[in-house]
Scaffold this motif. Structure first.
Motif, PDB file in Angstrom:
ATOM      1  N   SER A   1      14.096   8.448 -13.746  1.00 53.44           N
ATOM      2  CA  SER A   1      14.758   7.068 -14.011  1.00 53.44           C
ATOM      3  C   SER A   1      13.690   6.031 -14.132  1.00 53.44           C
ATOM      4  O   SER A   1      14.214   4.866 -14.045  1.00 53.44           O
ATOM      5  N   PHE A   2      12.455   6.269 -14.421  1.00 51.75           N
ATOM      6  CA  PHE A   2      11.530   5.267 -14.832  1.00 51.75           C
ATOM      7  C   PHE A   2      11.598   4.813 -16.241  1.00 51.75           C
ATOM      8  O   PHE A   2      12.194   5.603 -16.933  1.00 51.75           O
ATOM      9  N   ALA A   3      10.979   3.809 -16.336  1.00 49.30           N
ATOM     10  CA  ALA A   3      11.056   3.217 -17.662  1.00 49.30           C
ATOM     11  C   ALA A   3      10.030   4.145 -18.756  1.00 49.30           C
ATOM     12  O   ALA A   3       9.119   4.616 -18.157  1.00 49.30           O
ATOM     13  N   VAL A   4       9.996   3.829 -19.981  1.00 44.59           N
ATOM     14  CA  VAL A   4       9.459   4.407 -21.032  1.00 44.59           C
ATOM     15  C   VAL A   4       7.937   4.093 -20.769  1.00 44.59           C
ATOM     16  O   VAL A   4       6.864   5.030 -20.769  1.00 44.59           O
ATOM     17  N   LYS A   5       7.720   2.875 -20.251  1.00 46.04           N
ATOM     18  CA  LYS A   5       6.337   2.314 -20.478  1.00 46.04           C
ATOM     19  C   LYS A   5       5.528   2.944 -18.937  1.00 46.04           C
ATOM     20  O   LYS A   5       6.243   3.103 -17.946  1.00 46.04           O
ATOM     21  N   GLU A   6       4.337   3.690 -19.413  1.00 45.92           N
ATOM     22  CA  GLU A   6       3.814   4.366 -18.194  1.00 45.92           C
ATOM     23  C   GLU A   6       2.911   3.301 -17.331  1.00 45.92           C
ATOM     24  O   GLU A   6       2.543   2.128 -17.511  1.00 45.92           O
ATOM     25  N   ASN A   7       2.737   3.853 -16.191  1.00 50.13           N
ATOM     26  CA  ASN A   7       2.026   3.003 -15.121  1.00 50.13           C
ATOM     27  C   ASN A   7       0.555   2.686 -15.549  1.00 50.13           C
ATOM     28  O   ASN A   7      -0.068   3.645 -16.139  1.00 50.13           O
ATOM     29  N   ILE A   8      -0.076   1.667 -15.268  1.00 52.37           N
ATOM     30  CA  ILE A   8      -1.207   1.397 -15.639  1.00 52.37           C
ATOM     31  C   ILE A   8      -2.470   2.256 -15.387  1.00 52.37           C
ATOM     32  O   ILE A   8      -3.550   2.537 -16.013  1.00 52.37           O
ATOM     33  N   MET A   9      -2.130   3.266 -14.386  1.00 52.69           N
ATOM     34  CA  MET A   9      -3.127   4.223 -13.883  1.00 52.69           C
ATOM     35  C   MET A   9      -3.277   5.214 -14.958  1.00 52.69           C
ATOM     36  O   MET A   9      -4.269   6.086 -15.075  1.00 52.69           O
TER      37      MET A   9
ATOM     38  N   GLY B   1      -2.600  11.075   3.055  1.00 52.90           N
ATOM     39  CA  GLY B   1      -1.491  11.911   2.626  1.00 52.90           C
ATOM     40  C   GLY B   1      -0.418  11.237   1.908  1.00 52.90           C
ATOM     41  O   GLY B   1       0.102  11.575   0.644  1.00 52.90           O
ATOM     42  N   ILE B   2      -0.096  10.113   2.350  1.00 51.69           N
ATOM     43  CA  ILE B   2       0.938   9.155   1.736  1.00 51.69           C
ATOM     44  C   ILE B   2       0.596   8.696   0.547  1.00 51.69           C
ATOM     45  O   ILE B   2       1.379   8.816  -0.591  1.00 51.69           O
ATOM     46  N   ASN B   3      -0.727   8.185   0.225  1.00 49.88           N
ATOM     47  CA  ASN B   3      -1.081   7.663  -0.944  1.00 49.88           C
ATOM     48  C   ASN B   3      -1.212   8.805  -2.071  1.00 49.88           C
ATOM     49  O   ASN B   3      -0.821   8.484  -2.972  1.00 49.88           O
ATOM     50  N   ALA B   4      -1.618  10.038  -1.585  1.00 46.69           N
ATOM     51  CA  ALA B   4      -1.951  11.079  -2.659  1.00 46.69           C
ATOM     52  C   ALA B   4      -0.491  11.528  -3.117  1.00 46.69           C
ATOM     53  O   ALA B   4      -0.350  11.869  -4.348  1.00 46.69           O
ATOM     54  N   ARG B   5       0.269  11.733  -2.153  1.00 45.70           N
ATOM     55  CA  ARG B   5       1.648  12.179  -2.789  1.00 45.70           C
ATOM     56  C   ARG B   5       2.598  11.205  -3.458  1.00 45.70           C
ATOM     57  O   ARG B   5       3.092  11.337  -4.611  1.00 45.70           O
ATOM     58  N   LEU B   6       2.396   9.703  -2.945  1.00 43.56           N
ATOM     59  CA  LEU B   6       2.930   9.002  -3.753  1.00 43.56           C
ATOM     60  C   LEU B   6       2.388   8.786  -5.204  1.00 43.56           C
ATOM     61  O   LEU B   6       3.291   8.813  -6.173  1.00 43.56           O
ATOM     62  N   SER B   7       1.303   8.917  -5.314  1.00 44.98           N
ATOM     63  CA  SER B   7       0.578   8.859  -6.797  1.00 44.98           C
ATOM     64  C   SER B   7       0.967   9.910  -7.619  1.00 44.98           C
ATOM     65  O   SER B   7       1.279   9.808  -8.801  1.00 44.98           O
ATOM     66  N   ARG B   8       0.801  11.236  -6.950  1.00 45.86           N
ATOM     67  CA  ARG B   8       1.277  12.372  -7.843  1.00 45.86           C
ATOM     68  C   ARG B   8       2.718  12.107  -8.288  1.00 45.86           C
ATOM     69  O   ARG B   8       3.043  12.557  -9.448  1.00 45.86           O
TER      70      ARG B   8
ATOM     71  N   LEU C   1       4.347   9.356  -8.530  1.00 46.64           N
ATOM     72  CA  LEU C   1       4.440   8.288  -9.624  1.00 46.64           C
ATOM     73  C   LEU C   1       4.026   9.058 -11.212  1.00 46.64           C
ATOM     74  O   LEU C   1       4.567   8.484 -12.145  1.00 46.64           O
ATOM     75  N   GLY C   2       2.872   9.602 -11.117  1.00 43.00           N
ATOM     76  CA  GLY C   2       2.581  10.375 -12.036  1.00 43.00           C
ATOM     77  C   GLY C   2       3.529  11.382 -13.112  1.00 43.00           C
ATOM     78  O   GLY C   2       3.462  11.289 -14.104  1.00 43.00           O
ATOM     79  N   GLU C   3       4.336  12.069 -11.901  1.00 43.96           N
ATOM     80  CA  GLU C   3       5.293  12.826 -12.475  1.00 43.96           C
ATOM     81  C   GLU C   3       6.543  12.102 -12.908  1.00 43.96           C
ATOM     82  O   GLU C   3       7.420  12.678 -13.393  1.00 43.96           O
ATOM     83  N   LYS C   4       6.440  10.982 -12.648  1.00 42.32           N
ATOM     84  CA  LYS C   4       7.700  10.019 -12.757  1.00 42.32           C
ATOM     85  C   LYS C   4       8.983  10.383 -12.152  1.00 42.32           C
ATOM     86  O   LYS C   4      10.167  10.282 -12.784  1.00 42.32           O
ATOM     87  N   ASN C   5       8.756  10.841 -10.864  1.00 42.32           N
ATOM     88  CA  ASN C   5       9.915  11.367  -9.911  1.00 42.32           C
ATOM     89  C   ASN C   5      10.405  10.258  -9.256  1.00 42.32           C
ATOM     90  O   ASN C   5       9.901  10.207  -7.817  1.00 42.32           O
ATOM     91  N   SER C   6      11.219   9.111  -9.268  1.00 43.73           N
ATOM     92  CA  SER C   6      11.418   8.162  -8.527  1.00 43.73           C
ATOM     93  C   SER C   6      12.084   8.273  -7.292  1.00 43.73           C
ATOM     94  O   SER C   6      11.819   7.650  -6.202  1.00 43.73           O
TER      95      SER C   6
END
Length: 471
Positions: A21-29, A94-101, A103-108
């Motif tokens: 459900s993420f937009a086409v534009k990718e996160n700045i990371m 652990g929270i940060n690592a899972r959230l970032s993964r 986000l990278g997978e674009k799984n809202s």
């Protein structure tokens, strides 16, 4: 089929695809220049952590004006305080690592559930340490010393910072949420505001100013927890107002075993790794107290001072972890390696500067804490020797964050166990028996040098077998 990530610019990694459900534009990371991204994410956290380190130092500076026993009590309370911070911060890793993964997978949906579970975990951690502080603070202090005044001061301090630790737990969780989406400026605002409040309230509550009764050591603890709760409230506001990539709706707060397991797969080794520091501090204090309570106070002063050097490194790593985790999820190995190299370079610069200050100005640093002649005599030897470990430690800390971001938390744990429990603590005991108090301090650079070698070997192996395989 050719991997489309190989067609991307290794620096920007521009991509027009999207999923979920993420937009086409990718996160700045996944798109920003690695050096610029690391600095933009890390500098606000580094600044806020410098403020955090400053208020930790100011806290002890004011306490030292009560008497040396007050300073010693706060130093002896460090293992309990550090254990609490270890559990909360380790869970945050652990929270940060899972959230970032995710986000990278674009799984809202997974992102939102992770954020909700993070808040629920903060509540559970708060309840556990409320019980620990209420039930065991006296037992702990009496195990450390027989001095009645030091025991009283220590109990007062420990009970306040543990029973009211909810502010710290929520503050760290809310900071991790904004860090994972690259909005680190709000992390700086949250932590910085709490630190400033603490600094303002310290002299008021300790010495009794502005109509407030003097509360001594307990006043320092009260100022600390008020600052943490204010920081937590600001962090909550910033997430609701500005962090639109994460939803904090109550329906996501229900704990899910799979999510908790994933968080602690990375976070639990970090908790254990940081908790080992509490056991190390406890053991070192026991050894130092065989010489004098002043020796333990010197170690406490060192611990406060070194935080001013190490906090920027931890801020750097807080920016590093989500970048590495995101780009690992997005399959961008060149960005992972480039970001890691920049982090190593900056850590070496910071640690070298810290070493030079500790080497040439130990007496001036000690006088900040109203040091007695005995403290200056002990500390003028301890600080320069211990600081020789800084450069080794900076590299090892960056490697540890790299391991955690790539789900190798157990490796970080193993290296930490070797450094602190297998090498440092036994070496400190042996050196103290062979050469006395002055020899004990050499255990620090010895242990960090071993950790440096192990970390160097392991990070090379992981880059070769895991990161490069993403191509």
């Amino acid at each position: 089929m050719e991997n489309k990530n190989n067609l991307m610019d290794p620096e920007t990694g521009l991509n027009n695809e999207s999923s979920g459900s993420f937009a086409v534009k990718e996160n700045i990371m996944g798109t920003e220049s690695c050096n610029k991204l690391l600095l933009s994410m890390s500098l606000p956290i580094m600044a806020s952590m410098l403020v955090q380190a400053l208020y930790n130092i100011v806290d002890s500076v004011f306490v030292s004006r009560i008497n040396e026993n007050a300073l010693t009590a706060v130093s002896l309370a460090l293992p309990i305080q550090n254990l609490m911070i270890a559990v909360i911060c380790g869970t945050g890793v652990g929270i940060n690592a899972r959230l970032s993964r995710k986000l990278g997978e674009k799984n809202s949906e997974a992102v939102n559930k992770t954020a909700g579970n993070a808040i629920s975990l903060a509540i559970l951690i708060m309840l556990v340490f409320m019980g620990v502080g209420f039930l065991f603070s006296g037992t702990f202090m009496r195990a450390m010393t027989n001095d009645a005044q030091i025991i009283e001061y220590g109990i007062d301090y420990i009970q306040v910072v543990t029973i009211f630790c909810g502010g710290l737990a929520f503050q760290i969780v809310f900071e991790r949420l904004v860090q994972s989406t690259g909005k680190t400026i709000y992390s700086m605002i949250s932590q910085g505001a709490g630190a400033v409040i603490n600094i303002i309230l310290d002299p008021i509550f300790i010495f009794g100013l502005c109509g407030v009764p003097a509360m001594g050591v307990k006043g320092a603890a009260i100022a600390t927890v008020i600052g943490q709760w204010i920081g937590a409230l600001i962090g909550l506001y910033c997430n609701f107002r500005y962090n639109h990539e994460i939803s904090l709706k109550p329906r996501y707060f229900k704990l899910e075993a799979a999510i908790v397991k994933d968080i602690f797969a990375v976070g639990f080794p970090s908790i254990i790794m940081q908790s080992i520091g509490s056991f190390l501090t406890f053991g070192l204090n026991k050894i130092l107290l065989t010489f004098s309570s002043t020796a333990a106070a010197v170690f406490g002063v060192y611990f406060k001072l070194q935080s001013f050097v190490f906090m920027p490194i931890f801020g750097l790593n807080n920016g590093l972890v989500p970048i590495i985790a995101y780009n690992y999820g997005a399959k961008k190995p060149d960005r992972i390696k480039k970001t890691f190299r920049y982090a190593v370079m900056y850590s070496l610069m910071i640690m070298t500067a810290g070493f030079l200050v500790f080497l040439f100005k130990p007496e001036l640093l000690l006088m900040i804490f109203d040091a007695s002649e005995e403290m200056i005599r002990i500390g003028s030897v301890a600080l320069p020797v211990i600081s020789m470990s800084f450069v080794f430690a900076g590299y090892a800390i960056v490697c540890s964050s790299m391991f955690q971001a790539l789900s190798h938390g157990v490796l970080s744990l193993g290296i930490s166990v070797i450094r602190q429990l297998v090498i440092l603590l036994p070496a400190a005991y042996i050196f103290s028996k062979l050469g006395g108090l002055n020899a004990l301090w050499w255990a620090f650079p010895f242990a960090e040098a071993v950790s440096f070698v192990i970390s160097f070997i392991q990070v090379k192996r992981i880059i070769r077998h895991q990161v490069d395989s993403l191509r």
